[in-house]
Motif scaffolding. Structure first.
Motif, short mmCIF file in Angstrom:
data_model
loop_
_atom_site.label_atom_id
_atom_site.label_comp_id
_atom_site.label_asym_id
_atom_site.label_seq_id
_atom_site.Cartn_x
_atom_site.Cartn_y
_atom_site.Cartn_z
N ARG A 1 33.62 54.90 43.48
CA ARG A 1 34.57 55.07 42.25
C ARG A 1 35.26 56.42 41.85
NH1 ARG A 1 30.60 51.26 38.56
NH2 ARG A 1 31.00 49.25 39.59
N ALA A 2 34.06 57.58 42.10
CA ALA A 2 34.59 59.01 42.02
C ALA A 2 35.43 59.28 43.08
CB ALA A 2 33.42 59.74 42.11
N ALA A 3 35.65 58.50 44.12
CA ALA A 3 36.74 58.82 45.06
C ALA A 3 38.31 58.16 44.84
CB ALA A 3 35.99 58.62 46.47
N GLY A 4 38.17 57.45 43.52
CA GLY A 4 39.22 56.89 43.25
C GLY A 4 39.76 55.39 43.79
N PHE A 5 38.38 54.79 44.25
CA PHE A 5 38.84 53.44 44.81
C PHE A 5 37.98 52.51 44.02
CE2 PHE A 5 38.73 56.33 48.38
CZ PHE A 5 39.64 55.75 49.20
N VAL A 6 38.70 51.16 43.87
CA VAL A 6 38.31 50.06 43.18
C VAL A 6 37.16 49.47 43.94
CG1 VAL A 6 38.83 47.63 42.42
CG2 VAL A 6 40.71 49.54 42.44
N THR A 7 36.10 49.21 43.27
CA THR A 7 34.80 48.63 44.04
C THR A 7 34.61 47.31 43.87
OG1 THR A 7 33.46 49.27 41.78
CG2 THR A 7 33.60 50.86 43.71
N ALA A 8 35.40 46.41 42.95
CA ALA A 8 35.55 44.92 42.87
C ALA A 8 35.41 44.53 44.02
CB ALA A 8 36.74 44.49 41.82
N THR A 9 34.49 43.40 44.41
CA THR A 9 34.10 42.90 45.75
C THR A 9 34.25 41.36 45.71
OG1 THR A 9 32.35 45.11 46.12
CG2 THR A 9 32.27 42.59 47.48
N PRO A 10 35.35 40.87 46.61
CA PRO A 10 35.58 39.46 46.78
C PRO A 10 34.39 39.18 47.94
CG PRO A 10 37.04 40.98 48.19
CD PRO A 10 36.28 41.83 47.48
N VAL A 11 33.92 38.01 47.36
CA VAL A 11 33.34 37.09 48.42
C VAL A 11 34.02 35.73 48.73
CG1 VAL A 11 31.04 35.63 48.66
CG2 VAL A 11 30.91 37.77 47.31
N ILE A 12 34.79 35.70 49.95
CA ILE A 12 35.63 34.59 50.29
C ILE A 12 34.98 33.79 51.23
CG2 ILE A 12 37.77 34.54 51.40
CD1 ILE A 12 38.08 35.91 48.80
N VAL A 13 35.40 32.69 51.33
CA VAL A 13 35.08 31.65 52.23
C VAL A 13 36.41 31.39 53.04
CG1 VAL A 13 34.28 29.15 52.66
CG2 VAL A 13 33.77 30.32 50.68
N THR A 14 36.44 32.11 54.27
CA THR A 14 37.63 32.16 54.75
C THR A 14 38.08 30.68 55.59
OG1 THR A 14 36.56 32.86 56.89
CG2 THR A 14 37.51 34.61 55.40
N ASN A 15 37.16 30.13 55.79
CA ASN A 15 37.33 28.63 56.43
C ASN A 15 37.50 27.68 55.19
OD1 ASN A 15 34.66 28.79 56.09
ND2 ASN A 15 34.26 27.11 57.65
N SER A 16 37.71 28.02 53.99
CA SER A 16 37.80 27.25 52.82
C SER A 16 38.62 25.65 52.77
CB SER A 16 38.01 27.83 51.45
OG SER A 16 39.31 28.61 51.48
N ALA A 17 39.77 26.00 53.74
CA ALA A 17 40.58 24.70 54.11
C ALA A 17 39.85 23.79 54.53
CB ALA A 17 41.76 25.35 54.83
N GLY A 18 38.64 23.87 55.30
CA GLY A 18 38.02 22.96 55.73
C GLY A 18 37.09 22.15 54.78
N TYR A 19 37.10 22.55 53.60
CA TYR A 19 36.25 21.93 52.33
C TYR A 19 37.10 21.10 51.24
CZ TYR A 19 32.60 24.90 54.63
OH TYR A 19 31.59 25.31 55.25
N LEU A 20 36.58 20.21 50.93
CA LEU A 20 37.43 19.47 49.79
C LEU A 20 37.45 20.38 48.55
CD1 LEU A 20 38.35 16.59 49.10
CD2 LEU A 20 36.21 15.98 48.18
N ASP A 21 36.46 21.11 48.22
CA ASP A 21 36.86 21.93 47.15
C ASP A 21 35.59 23.06 47.25
OD1 ASP A 21 37.56 23.10 44.86
OD2 ASP A 21 37.06 21.55 43.54
#
Length: 619
Positions: free
Chosen positions: A579-599
């Motif tokens: 953060r001190a270096a000026g970067f956002v630390t918010a971290t996404p947790v992504i299901v990259t094959n989510s299209a293969g799931y109903l929800d």
């Protein structure tokens, strides 16, 4: 997904920058030479938005992008320290053998692919000029014709110079020395001497004078020899005078040898290729047209189509025309017709959109998006296209159609077919396109919509849900929960990378959210990919643009291929320093094959604790 994000995703999924020996691109695909193809995640790449498919042949790991490939390639050049293999001359250092055929195809494609655009553009212009001249819209003695003819013919006349550049890159020779060798071959006094009746010799050895303008093979042979001559002299000449003496000796040795040996031999090879093709073609133009029209796209799939380019150019240089190019237009337009038939018939929205854009690209000669994205995947349309291409090719060949200049087979190439058999070329192309549309529309194919409808109509019971019906993903971090839309990164915020949730970490301890396998660990440590035992493909990306930190403040605890258990430490990072270096630390947790799931159901709370339930994937 933006080109920038797509380029990052591709580099990550080919095993990271450290796994890339070289990369360049052609009209539709990125062509990687990887150190270890096993490190590339081919399945994930094929599912990446913006990637049509992945092909491995001729020692190359090819990522098919489509017409947007140059922009994605430019982003790769900006975001990594990799160099354009076509410009730098960087080659594959891998010891893996690709076989004689694979090496030959690789050499031909590397030499010819960078100049195909210029050749095709000049060819179309040359055809249009011939058409305009025949209609008597301009005079052959006018200044307008003089300039336009120079514009259309210069690429072909000075073809040895163009090939000298690309061959030098491939063989790692001095490009400017290669250009000088090519320049000597088409030097005005040399060209003038070809038409003279006298004889010439070099230190007493007779010279066989040949017109090398528009030639192909002589300069490639000359540059190949040049690369060895330079290598030999570089090893024995002191570095203080190396930059002067090596080029001098290369010119002194290679140019005479070219005139005495490589040039005449190369010309004989070119004439032999042209004569051999003409002989086979004359045996039965109908059969030749049907075979070429049917199997050309099969050659494209296996990458061996590059081997025909020198033959086409040799035909034009020695005979003044080529009969193969018009036939191949039928093969190309048949694929365009097949994909247009899919566009008309399919009820799948995504397939319909892809088919529509692919039709336009195929009509203008770019068939890779069509083949890999639609017809080959659906199988039947590809077969229908081959049948239609065979019939169209047979018509064109039987009519004796010719191309007066090189161009990519497609609708834009029509002006290059003007002259003998032009009407038959037009008829054959129309037949190939229309017949493919009819076959696809009437005989049909397995529309993905049917499977989608079946899945959508299946009743889903929320009660008594079994473990087969759902998969649980646990929080890898402790911190505040935020929606994806809150991220200042379009690729994640729009859901283009997949569904998921964001955690604003309160500590820099990242643990595994599932039992599974680590599929990706970015060299910089800012992102990790995991595939769960249940098949969920997860991407955890620490912050936004943190790749620019180049690994600073990140400490990896696992490597690609490691088996991990839920709660196992994957990574430690310094939240405050980032953060001190000026970067956002918010971290996404992504299901990259989510299209293969109903929800994908998200934790409805405002806080996440390491190891607590975060996402529920519904099958």
């Amino acid at each position: 997904m933006s080109n920038k994000d797509l380029s990052k995703q591709i580099i990550a999924l080919v095993g990271g920058e450290s796994n890339v020996n070289s990369v360049f691109h052609c009209a539709t695909r990125l062509r990687f030479k990887l150190k270890d193809n096993g490190k590339a995640n081919k399945a994930a790449l094929e599912k990446t938005p913006g990637v049509i498919t992945v092909v491995e042949n001729s020692g190359q790991f090819q990522v098919v992008i489509g017409n947007n490939v140059s922009q994605v390639f430019d982003q790769i050049m900006k975001e990594t320290s990799l160099q354009d293999a076509e410009r730098s001359g960087k080659d594959d250092d891998s010891s893996e053998s690709t076989g004689v055929l694979g090496k030959a195809v690789d050499i031909i494609s590397s030499i010819f692919s960078p100049i195909l655009g210029a050749l095709a553009g000049a060819g179309v212009l040359k055809g249009l000029l011939a058409l305009i001249l025949s209609l008597k819209w301009i005079s052959a003695t006018s200044g307008t014709y003089l300039i336009l003819n120079a514009a259309s013919d210069s690429v072909f006349y000075f073809l040895p110079i163009f090939l000298a550049v690309t061959a030098a890159r491939k063989f790692k020779a001095n490009q400017f020395v290669s250009i000088a060798i090519a320049g000597a071959l088409i030097y005005p006094s040399v060209i003038a001497a070809v038409g003279s009746t006298g004889t010439l010799s070099f230190v007493g050895i007779p010279i066989v004078l040949v017109n090398y303008s528009s030639s192909v093979i002589p300069i490639i042979l000359a540059v190949w020899v040049q690369s060895y001559v330079e290598k030999g002299f570089r090893s024995i000449i002191h570095e203080s005078v190396r930059n002067i003496l090596v080029p001098m000796f290369a010119l002194l040795i290679v140019i005479p040898l070219t005139f005495l040996a490589f040039g005449p031999v190369g010309s004989l090879i070119s004439e032999g290729l042209a004569s051999g093709y003409t002989w086979l073609y004359n045996l039965s133009p109908l059969v030749a047209g049907a075979i070429a029209g049917a199997f050309w796209q099969v050659f494209v799939i296996f990458g061996v189509h590059w081997g025909f380019v020198p033959i086409m150019l040799s035909n034009i240089a020695t005979l003044g025309y080529d009969t193969m190019l018009p036939i191949l237009a039928a093969a190309v337009l048949s694929q365009a017709g097949a994909v247009f038939g899919v566009f008309l018939k399919s009820k799948n929205t995504q397939l319909k959109a892809l088919s529509g854009s692919s039709t336009l690209a195929a009509v203008f000669g770019i068939t890779e998006p069509t083949i890999y994205g639609v017809t080959l995947k659906l199988k039947k349309p590809f077969i229908y296209a081959c049948i239609s291409g065979a019939i169209g090719g047979a018509i064109i060949a039987a009519g004796g159609a010719r191309a007066i200049a090189f161009s990519l087979p497609g609708l834009l190439a029509l002006p290059t077919y003007f002259g003998t058999g032009f009407a038959w070329a037009a008829i054959g192309i129309v037949v190939a396109f229309v017949l493919a549309v009819i076959l696809v529309f009437v005989l049909g194919f397995d529309d993905p919509e049917a499977a989608a409808t079946e899945n959508a109509s299946r009743p889903f019971v929320n009660q008594e849900m079994t473990q087969i019906d759902k998969e649980l993903i646990f929080s890898p971090l402790t911190g505040a929960l935020l929606p994806l839309e809150s991220l200042p990164d379009e690729a994640f915020a729009t859901g283009a990378m997949g569904k998921g949730i964001v955690i604003e970490p309160s500590s820099g301890v990242l643990t595994s959210p599932v039992n599974g396998t680590v599929t990706t660990v970015f060299p910089t440590g800012h992102a990790i990919g995991i595939t769960s035992e249940g098949g969920a493909e997860l991407l955890i990306h620490i912050g936004v643009n943190t790749v620019k930190l180049k690994g600073k403040h990140f400490h990896k605890k696992v490597q690609e291929g490691d088996k991990v258990e839920k709660g196992q430490l994957l990574l430690e990072f310094d939240v405050d320093a980032i953060r001190a270096a000026g970067f956002v630390t918010a971290t996404p947790v992504i299901v990259t094959n989510s299209a293969g799931y109903l929800d994908v159901l998200k934790n409805t709370g405002t806080e996440a604790r390491n190891g607590e339930l975060l996402l529920t994937l519904i099958h």
